[in-house]
Design a protein around this motif. Sequence first.
Motif, short mmCIF file in Angstrom:
data_model
loop_
_atom_site.label_atom_id
_atom_site.label_comp_id
_atom_site.label_asym_id
_atom_site.label_seq_id
_atom_site.Cartn_x
_atom_site.Cartn_y
_atom_site.Cartn_z
N LEU A 45 109.27 46.29 174.24
CA LEU A 45 109.76 47.70 173.66
C LEU A 45 109.82 47.45 172.08
N VAL A 46 109.32 48.59 171.56
CA VAL A 46 109.44 48.61 170.23
C VAL A 46 110.69 49.64 170.11
N HIS A 47 112.03 48.94 169.61
CA HIS A 47 113.24 49.57 169.48
C HIS A 47 113.11 50.78 168.42
N VAL A 48 113.87 51.66 168.29
CA VAL A 48 113.93 52.65 167.23
C VAL A 48 114.08 52.08 165.69
N SER A 49 114.97 50.76 165.78
CA SER A 49 115.28 50.51 164.79
C SER A 49 113.98 49.45 164.06
N GLU A 50 112.97 49.37 165.05
CA GLU A 50 111.90 48.39 164.51
C GLU A 50 110.57 49.18 164.40
N MET A 51 110.90 50.57 164.32
CA MET A 51 109.72 51.72 164.28
C MET A 51 109.36 51.71 162.92
N SER A 52 110.44 51.84 161.90
CA SER A 52 110.22 52.42 160.40
C SER A 52 111.15 51.62 159.78
N ALA A 53 110.64 51.51 158.27
CA ALA A 53 111.71 50.86 157.47
C ALA A 53 112.98 51.79 157.20
N SER A 54 112.53 53.31 157.30
CA SER A 54 113.68 54.30 157.29
C SER A 54 114.24 54.76 158.51
N ARG A 55 115.61 55.11 158.54
CA ARG A 55 116.14 55.40 159.95
C ARG A 55 115.46 56.54 160.83
N VAL A 56 115.55 56.09 162.11
CA VAL A 56 114.59 56.96 163.08
C VAL A 56 115.80 57.28 164.17
N GLU A 57 115.96 58.56 164.28
CA GLU A 57 116.96 59.03 165.37
C GLU A 57 116.36 58.63 166.82
N SER A 58 115.31 59.25 166.93
CA SER A 58 114.64 59.14 168.27
C SER A 58 112.96 58.81 168.25
N ALA A 59 112.70 57.94 169.14
CA ALA A 59 111.20 57.52 169.18
C ALA A 59 110.34 58.37 169.12
N SER A 60 110.25 59.61 169.58
CA SER A 60 109.64 60.74 169.85
C SER A 60 109.17 61.36 168.23
N GLU A 61 109.96 60.94 167.45
CA GLU A 61 109.75 61.48 165.72
C GLU A 61 108.47 60.74 165.58
N ILE A 62 108.24 59.48 165.95
CA ILE A 62 107.13 58.54 165.29
C ILE A 62 105.98 58.33 166.21
N VAL A 63 106.12 58.41 167.47
CA VAL A 63 104.96 58.14 168.28
C VAL A 63 104.94 59.14 169.61
N ASP A 64 103.69 59.20 170.08
CA ASP A 64 103.76 59.96 171.36
C ASP A 64 103.12 59.01 172.55
N VAL A 65 103.01 59.38 173.66
CA VAL A 65 102.46 58.75 174.79
C VAL A 65 100.98 58.80 174.66
N GLY A 66 100.24 57.57 174.74
CA GLY A 66 98.91 57.37 174.70
C GLY A 66 98.48 57.11 173.22
N GLU A 67 99.10 56.93 172.30
CA GLU A 67 98.79 56.62 170.96
C GLU A 67 98.90 55.29 170.82
N HIS A 68 97.86 54.96 169.91
CA HIS A 68 97.65 53.40 169.73
C HIS A 68 98.32 52.86 168.58
N VAL A 69 99.13 51.95 168.54
CA VAL A 69 99.95 51.45 167.47
C VAL A 69 99.66 49.96 167.00
N TRP A 70 99.87 49.48 165.76
CA TRP A 70 100.05 48.02 165.63
C TRP A 70 101.30 47.50 165.97
#
Length: 234
Positions: A45-70
Amino acid sequence: AHKSHLRPAGLDGLPPLYSIAKGEVVSVQTYGAFVRLPGYKKEGLVHVSEMSASRVESASEIVDVGEHVWIKVIGREIQGDKVKLSFSMKAVNQGTGRDLDPNNVNAEQDARRRKQFRDQTSNRITLEAVLNTTCSKCGCKGHFTKDCFSAPGLQYALLPEEDNEEPQQQTSKVTPHQDSDKKKKKKVKMKESESDSSSGGSECKSKRRRQEHDRDREDKKKKKHKKHKSHKHS
């Protein structure tokens, strides 16, 4: 195979802690995204707090299903019969895969924070569970049967209604008694004040009487004196 199904085979077969890899987003929730790494069954699990240095309300703002991330593996925990993998995206440069937290300072801080939060929530959950539990032994809420203090045969100790009635009656008896005491005291005070005024009055009267008496005596003396003179004269 049957044994490994019952209990996790430790942390074997999991990506090493603080390792960096590229994975695929398999599920997006409001609280975070689940990422699967190639060659591993277990998703992290990548928690929303671990997605970006700035505040993220919902994971869908940052990623979509099928996307490849580091991701960087920042937590591997066994809780009960579950293994939890925690990944971080903000610790890795998403363009190059470079480690942005090479000394794992942030990862360790976050791990501590997660543990603290988990301890607090688990304490709160168990406390709420205890408060909402009804004891099967005595039927009271707020404790488990094993913690129940009412031993069999001492059930009557938990029914103090009968005892309670008597002192209540006594107290109700006492109150009018106290009132009557107060009334008595008031009466006594009234009498005292009356006697004061009457005694004051009587003092005045006695003074007047004395004064009158003195005058009478003086008058009598004068009369005697006159008589005496007249007697001499004759």
